[in-house]
Design an enzyme around this catalytic site. Structure first.
Site, mmCIF file in Angstrom:
data_model
loop_
_atom_site.group_PDB
_atom_site.id
_atom_site.type_symbol
_atom_site.label_atom_id
_atom_site.label_comp_id
_atom_site.label_asym_id
_atom_site.label_seq_id
_atom_site.Cartn_x
_atom_site.Cartn_y
_atom_site.Cartn_z
ATOM 1 N N HIS A 61 3.816 73.614 -25.092
ATOM 2 C CA HIS A 61 2.575 72.730 -25.312
ATOM 3 C C HIS A 61 1.469 72.828 -24.517
ATOM 4 O O HIS A 61 0.579 71.847 -24.353
ATOM 5 C CB HIS A 61 3.293 71.122 -25.013
ATOM 6 C CG HIS A 61 4.258 70.720 -26.126
ATOM 7 N ND1 HIS A 61 3.956 69.973 -27.294
ATOM 8 C CD2 HIS A 61 5.609 70.723 -25.967
ATOM 9 C CE1 HIS A 61 5.117 69.710 -27.732
ATOM 10 N NE2 HIS A 61 6.105 70.150 -27.094
ATOM 11 N N LYS B 263 -7.494 59.049 -25.537
ATOM 12 C CA LYS B 263 -6.375 60.251 -24.990
ATOM 13 C C LYS B 263 -6.033 60.258 -23.689
ATOM 14 O O LYS B 263 -6.985 59.579 -22.892
ATOM 15 C CB LYS B 263 -6.815 61.570 -25.560
ATOM 16 C CG LYS B 263 -8.515 61.887 -24.938
ATOM 17 C CD LYS B 263 -8.744 63.172 -25.457
ATOM 18 C CE LYS B 263 -9.438 63.168 -27.020
ATOM 19 N NZ LYS B 263 -8.769 64.312 -27.772
ATOM 20 N N ARG B 264 -5.167 60.891 -23.088
ATOM 21 C CA ARG B 264 -5.070 60.879 -21.531
ATOM 22 C C ARG B 264 -6.397 61.449 -20.791
ATOM 23 O O ARG B 264 -7.178 62.108 -21.578
ATOM 24 C CB ARG B 264 -3.995 61.829 -21.333
ATOM 25 C CG ARG B 264 -2.634 61.241 -21.533
ATOM 26 C CD ARG B 264 -2.348 59.778 -20.566
ATOM 27 N NE ARG B 264 -2.129 59.914 -19.363
ATOM 28 C CZ ARG B 264 -1.144 59.917 -18.703
ATOM 29 N NH1 ARG B 264 -0.162 59.634 -19.234
ATOM 30 N NH2 ARG B 264 -1.179 60.247 -17.198
ATOM 31 N N LYS C 126 -10.416 67.717 -21.168
ATOM 32 C CA LYS C 126 -10.705 66.794 -22.273
ATOM 33 C C LYS C 126 -12.150 66.534 -22.576
ATOM 34 O O LYS C 126 -12.560 66.148 -23.355
ATOM 35 C CB LYS C 126 -9.727 65.777 -22.606
ATOM 36 C CG LYS C 126 -8.302 66.234 -22.636
ATOM 37 C CD LYS C 126 -7.162 65.072 -22.882
ATOM 38 C CE LYS C 126 -5.907 65.488 -22.785
ATOM 39 N NZ LYS C 126 -5.490 65.779 -24.240
ATOM 40 N N THR D 53 -3.205 65.811 -31.471
ATOM 41 C CA THR D 53 -2.279 65.141 -32.647
ATOM 42 C C THR D 53 -3.410 63.692 -32.846
ATOM 43 O O THR D 53 -3.356 63.127 -34.085
ATOM 44 C CB THR D 53 -1.072 64.662 -32.400
ATOM 45 O OG1 THR D 53 -0.981 63.903 -31.107
ATOM 46 C CG2 THR D 53 -0.096 65.747 -32.453
ATOM 47 N N LYS E 15 -4.776 61.752 -36.635
ATOM 48 C CA LYS E 15 -4.755 60.457 -37.004
ATOM 49 C C LYS E 15 -6.176 59.915 -37.172
ATOM 50 O O LYS E 15 -6.445 59.154 -38.396
ATOM 51 C CB LYS E 15 -4.200 59.636 -35.828
ATOM 52 C CG LYS E 15 -2.626 60.143 -35.408
ATOM 53 C CD LYS E 15 -2.223 59.654 -34.071
ATOM 54 C CE LYS E 15 -0.884 60.388 -33.694
ATOM 55 N NZ LYS E 15 -0.617 60.015 -32.131
#
Ligand code: 26Q
Length: 783
Positions: free
Chosen positions: A333, A521-522, A527, A629, A633
């Site tokens: 992952h 998100k985290r 990110k 992911t 969504k």
């Protein structure tokens, strides 16, 4: 269920559980009561499901995390009794929403990896596949996040403090996990039903809880023994006490290692016990009846442990290795080097002295093969499981399994050509792609009933609930005015619902007329939450300089937990909170832009946020996000993506068209080239507006309460800027400005969102599970 029967069930359950009338119970108790009634209804079907699969090959998803969220609505929806239950409760004068909110999230995961496990289980059961999960029953899930003066503060999440109707303790299946001669514990399974849509198949998530051996019959004869027995019990229970809140850097902690061995050993013992009980004479058929999927390397100790257990059953090492390899597959992952798990050898030997020799044997077997393959010794460091006094879990997982997969096309490609290139040369067919997916039952049907209803009407069928590819038939529908108008109305309704929710939970007012631009998100540097924050800070400066311009109204929403020990991530949270209060208190800007950082983002909050989004932020540095992911969504709920060519974004725009999204920034190859010769001060000085924003970290514009955090943030950026926030800023700014411009023509803007929704079919976890079932697990459906 007949409504009368249901009412009786609920009232009966209230007396059974609490000796009280249902109507006198408080919400939590009412929730448990209804949960118990649902369990009473589903248990016979659950048993039937177990029986129908018992003689067939089954797949087992081994994962340290299952981020299940709430189960009540999910179970009602999938059993297709939601309408009946709601009606009955209404007749009984009970507010369903209150009851639903009384359930604690099962937060047994950090983020994407844990939520993926939950989505795959949902799809497995829905598609009538024999797919069960094996994991840990943590007493404390992912921490609750509070903001104090804009700083993240963590609080424990004792989600089991109150009764949980979905967990069934199965003491009969208790096994003993032996770390060493002197250190053993009981593993007690708690089973949670995984209800497939339509209610035909109910699979099982088996979660192990650690307990002391002899806890009940231990007789203490003196103070010393008594104290010792309590201490031993406490120590045993520590193993399943808490989920580690880290989702990248591996800390190499002893307790984490014990957790990993604890649940993998217990799960394998469980499988072997059942296999023997079914009357098999040898282990020839074991791999024909079992497929085990390792969710990252967290359960990789299952490899030496299965070999060890098979040897105990009289199988020799070579045969045991062969069976293990045929049984196991491994999902990777991450592309971040620091996230690859490596254990200190001495630590592993001290905690698992009986297991270590098997790892050594696997490594020796590998060395023999490296010689046979004529791999030059100078390259062995790319393969050896044991080297420099450490154990490389990924190498073991690649070597001793049948299949290795990445979670998005670009991710798998980078694994094959960069990260584990050498392995791909040796085993050219072992590394395959399985692009992630999400369950449309939770992420559309339940969380967005309005859009679900519209889709069902447009298609003339609700078959999309189990076949999301049907959405493709909607692509041209936007041309009908009524369609786009209804789509926009629904988006507005969801935005209003979110605004109400945020008003209730954060006591902040947001304007549903504005663009809802959301990053959830985290929190991670890669990110790039900070890049979005810089855009907002720059926009703020621009509005201040030119307040009369016709600015598009925008609401920027963040939700993210930072690992408690991740200092820079916490600094970014503080910075965004400071920015929010600045924007908020300035009369020049507060009707135009708004920044909200929602507290304690998790599965249940996500269910409110995705349906209300206009813009989905997927802005990681190219080459860093394995898949993502959340991006899927958002897409399914009709948002456009502002994003880089990273992870599943690549496939999202392949499906929905670049013209319907806002792609910006360097691509993977450009990032690599840039890295060779990068001075962050160059883009900082050259990009309009950027220097002022970066300097505002340290020039007194924003305050970090004297912690020095903002100075550290600043230094990291101007000295290194590892994730190219400054380099990509200009093109991000351009993409964002284009969004603001495009939003002025609502129809044109929402047409893009609609087209995204209509092309989201690929991203169902049903498709993902079908691929695993066919290519890796080799299991079949049983209705
Ligand atoms: C490892 C060792 C010690 C302690 C903790 C960990 C640990 C725990 C969780 C390491 C990683 C994780 C979680 C990783 C994760 O969520 N990865 C995400 O997986 C998603 C599903 O495949 C992808 O969509 C995301 O891109 C990826 O970041």
């Amino acid at each position: 269920m007949e409504s009368l029967e249901l009412k009786e069930r609920i009232e009966g359950q209230a007396y059974d559980s609490y000796g009280q009338s249902f109507y006198e119970l408080h919400e939590k108790e009412q929730f448990v009561t209804v949960g118990n009634a649902v369990m009473e209804y589903l248990v016979p079907r659950w048993i039937e499901s177990k029986e129908k699969f018992s003689r067939h090959k089954q797949a087992y998803y081994f994962s340290a995390e299952f981020l299940m969220g709430r189960a009540l609505s999910n179970n009602l929806t999938n059993l297709e009794i939601e309408a009946d239950v709601k009606k009955t409760l209404e007749e009984m004068g009970v507010d369903y929403n209150m009851l639903e909110d009384a359930e604690d999230d099962a937060g047994l995961g950090n983020g994407g990896l844990g939520r993926l496990a939950a989505c795959l289980l949902d799809s497995g059961a829905t598609l009538d596949y024999p797919l069960s999960g094996y994991g840990i029953l943590y007493q404390y899930g992912i921490f609750k996040q509070n903001f104090v003066n804009g700083f993240q503060v963590e609080e424990g999440d004792p989600w089991l403090e109150y009764e949980n109707p979905w967990l069934v303790r199965n003491s009969n299946d208790t096994v003993i996990v032996e770390f060493s001669e002197e250190d053993k514990v009981e593993a007690v399974p708690y089973d949670m039903p995984v209800v497939g849509y339509g209610g035909r198949t109910i699979n099982t998530l088996r979660l192990w809880s650690a307990e002391a051996i002899d806890k009940f019959d231990f007789k203490a004869f003196d103070e010393g023994q008594y104290i010792e027995s309590v201490r031993a019990q406490n120590e045993a229970e520590t193993i399943s006490r808490i989920l580690y809140p880290n989702d990248s850097t591996d800390e190499g902690k002893k307790l984490r290692l014990k957790q990993q061995y604890f649940f993998t050993s217990a799960s394998l013992q469980d499988l072997i016990k059942k296999y023997n009980a079914a009357g098999h004479k040898d282990f020839e058929d074991f791999s024909k009846l079992h497929s085990i999927q390792l969710n990252d390397t967290h359960p990789a100790l299952a490899i030496p442990e299965l070999i060890r257990l098979l040897e105990h059953e009289g199988v020799d090492f070579e045969k045991a290795f062969d069976i293990t390899q045929k049984t196991m597959a491994y999902t990777n992952h991450t592309l971040l080097a620091e996230a690859l798990e490596v254990w200190d050898k001495d630590l592993l030997v001290s905690v698992l002295p009986n297991l270590y020799p098997y790892i050594e044997e696997i490594n020796d077997r590998l060395i023999k093969e490296l010689k046979e393959w004529k791999v030059d010794e100078s390259r062995w460091h790319k393969f050896l499981i044991i080297q420099n006094n450490s154990i490389h879990m990924a190498f073991m997982s690649i070597y001793a399994t049948r299949a290795v997969n990445g979670v998005a096309a670009i991710h798998t490609e980078l694994l094959k050509t960069e990260v584990i290139k050498g392995w791909n040369e040796i085993f050219p067919n072992r590394i395959v792609n399985k692009t992630n997916g999400i369950t449309q039952r939770r992420w559309l049907l339940q969380s967005n009933p309005q859009l679900s209803e519209m889709i069902t009407e447009m298609l003339g069928t609700k078959d999309w609930i189990t076949d999301l590819s049907l959405l493709n038939n909607l692509e041209e529908k936007y041309a009908e005015d009524a369609v786009l108008e209804r789509f926009i109305n629904i988006k507005n309704e969801k935005k209003q619902e979110l605004a109400d929710y945020i008003q209730f939970h954060e006591e902040i007012d947001i304007d549903p007329e504005s663009i809802f631009d959301i990053q959830i998100k985290r929190l991670h540097e890669y990110k790039r939450q900070l890049m979005m924050a810089f855009y907002i800070a720059d926009l703020y400066n621009r509005i201040k300089a030119n307040p009369e311009k016709d600015w598009t109204k925008r609401t920027f929403i963040f939700g993210a937990k930072a690992a408690p020990g991740y200092y820079i991530a916490k600094a970014i949270i503080k910075f965004i909170n400071e920015l929010a209060s600045q924007v908020d208190t300035d009369p020049d800007t507060n009707g135009i832009i708004k920044v909200v950082f929602v507290e304690n983002y998790g599965v249940s909050y996500a269910e409110k946020l995705f349906p209300a989004a206009d813009v989905s932020e997927q802005i990681s540095t190219a080459g860093k996000e394995a898949s993502g992911t959340g991006n899927m969504k958002f897409m399914l709920n009709g948002a456009v993506t502002v994003g880089t060519m990273d992870g599943a974004n690549v496939e999202i725009v392949e499906e929905a068209g670049k013209e319907n999204n806002y792609i910006f920034g360097m691509e993977v190859e450009e990032v690599e080239t840039k890295r060779a010769d990068y001075d962050p001060k160059v883009p900082m000085k050259e990009t309009e507006g950027l220097e002022a924003v970066v300097e505002s970290l340290v020039d007194g514009t924003y305050h970090d309460n004297g912690t020095g955090m903002f100075q550290d943030l600043y230094n990291g950026l101007v000295d290194k800027d590892e994730y190219f926030v400054l380099e990509d800023f200009a093109s991000y700014r351009e993409a964002q400005d284009k969004i603001a411009h495009d939003y002025k023509d609502k129809n044109a803007f929402y047409k893009k969102g609609f087209v995204n929704m209509a092309n989201a079919g690929k991203f169902s976890s049903d498709r993902t599970v079908e691929e695993y079932a066919k290519d890796i697990w080799h299991i079949s459906k049983l209705k």
